[in-house]
Design an enzyme around this catalytic site. Structure first.
Site, PDB file in Angstrom:
ATOM      1  N   SER A   1      -7.868   5.129  -0.456  1.00 54.78           N
ATOM      2  CA  SER A   1      -7.915   3.799  -1.065  1.00 54.78           C
ATOM      3  C   SER A   1      -9.348   3.277  -1.019  1.00 54.78           C
ATOM      4  CB  SER A   1      -6.991   2.837  -0.316  1.00 54.78           C
ATOM      5  OG  SER A   1      -5.654   3.281  -0.362  1.00 54.78           O
TER       6      SER A   1
ATOM      7  N   GLN B   1      -5.028  -1.891  -7.130  1.00 52.95           N
ATOM      8  CA  GLN B   1      -5.772  -1.019  -6.225  1.00 52.95           C
ATOM      9  C   GLN B   1      -6.472   0.080  -7.017  1.00 52.95           C
ATOM     10  OE1 GLN B   1      -4.054   2.263  -3.579  1.00 52.95           O
ATOM     11  NE2 GLN B   1      -4.289   0.608  -2.081  1.00 52.95           N
TER      12      GLN B   1
ATOM     13  N   ASP C   1       0.821  -1.218   0.000  1.00 50.84           N
ATOM     14  CA  ASP C   1       0.000   0.000   0.000  1.00 50.84           C
ATOM     15  C   ASP C   1       0.852   1.264   0.000  1.00 50.84           C
ATOM     16  OD1 ASP C   1      -2.554   1.164  -0.051  1.00 50.84           O
ATOM     17  OD2 ASP C   1      -2.552   1.497   2.108  1.00 50.84           O
TER      18      ASP C   1
END
Length: 295
Positions: A235, A285, A211
């Site tokens: 996110s 993502q 991340d």
């Protein structure tokens, strides 16, 4: 003990933080003491759901797939409760669903699949040719320099997080965001120390590191940064695939690209390679990249 703002947060601290406490067979509690951002870092919750789900396995299985949705921002002042649903224990695959909650509300929902070790057909895309990590600026050196250039913009302890050694190959110039580039970037990353031989720990650490920087890939093609007035970023979801075993305490190259952005969302992909070019994990993502400059 030194004040929190003067204390280095190292690898042992991170591993301890990510290992959740078991309250009941399928109920766990996680700490949020890593205060790197105003809200809980998404990679921390991802790693903790991996920890919780892995603790419920009844046979030797290895995480190969993770799919998660970020539902609400996490509060760094509150613990997180993880509820594991043991959906299936099959002959080759095991499936777990985990809901992370704070104050009774879900902040993340994740599904994971674990597989027993098997042999099979293999192929992979080659690793791009990139310079090695030697001589590149570490993340903590970078953020300490940014903190000096922009006093008061960042938390005082921004350079104290040293559990992960992350080195971006070509950083953006925050003083000249008018320069637009291809939405592609690369970063060398590893745990800043030595981990145990447990494959689950290495997957947990890589979930955390996945991340880092990924969402920002979609911004590289635009004159916008996370600090730009009128920008809102978060996110939305995160997926990972672990293709084989690896060591997260050895250098891994994280190659990221963003093939599409639109509708206030940016889509990003990532690939983790060992130094000798073996593809060991992949990530994807989608992030909210809402930009309203007039507000």
């Amino acid at each position: 003990m030194p004040p929190a703002s003067d204390r280095i947060f190292g690898l042992d601290d991170l591993v301890d933080n990510l290992q959740v406490e078991q309250l009941d067979t399928y109920l766990f509690r996680g700490d949020t003491k890593v205060r790197r951002t105003p809200r809980v870092f998404g990679g921390q919750v991802l790693a903790q759901v991996v920890s919780a789900a892995t603790r419920t396995l009844t046979s030797e299985r290895y995480l190969h797939s993770l799919h998660a949705y970020f539902l609400r921002p996490g509060d760094v002042e509150k613990n997180i409760i993880f509820e594991v649903d043991p959906i299936r224990d099959g002959g080759s695959f095991t499936t777990r669903r985990v809901v992370a909650r704070q104050s009774g509300k879900a902040i993340l929902n994740a599904s994971m699949s674990f597989q027993k070790l098997e042999q099979g057909l293999e192929h992979q895309m080659d690793m791009p040719e990139v310079p090695g990590p030697e001589g590149l600026q570490t993340d903590w050196e970078y953020w300490e320099s940014i903190s000096r250039r922009y006093p008061g913009r960042l938390p005082e302890d921004v350079g104290r997080f040293r559990a992960i050694d992350a080195r971006v190959i070509q950083r953006r110039d925050l003083d000249d965001l008018s320069v637009e580039a291809a939405p592609v970037q690369g970063m060398w990353v590893k745990a800043n120390g030595t981990l145990s031989d447990d494959p689950a720990v290495h997957r947990m650490i890589l979930a955390y590191a996945s991340d880092m920087q990924l969402m920002g890939t979609s911004l590289r093609a635009h004159p916008v940064h996370f600090w730009t007035p009128g920008f809102q970023g978060a996110s939305l979801d995160h997926a990972m695939w672990f293709h084989c075993d690896f060591r997260a305490d050895k250098w891994l190259y994280y190659h990221m690209d963003s093939p599409r952005a639109g509708g206030a969302r940016g889509f990003n992909r990532g690939s983790f390679y060992t130094r000798d070019g073996k593809l060991v994990a992949s990530a994807a993502q989608e992030g909210l990249i809402r930009f309203t400059p007039d507000k």
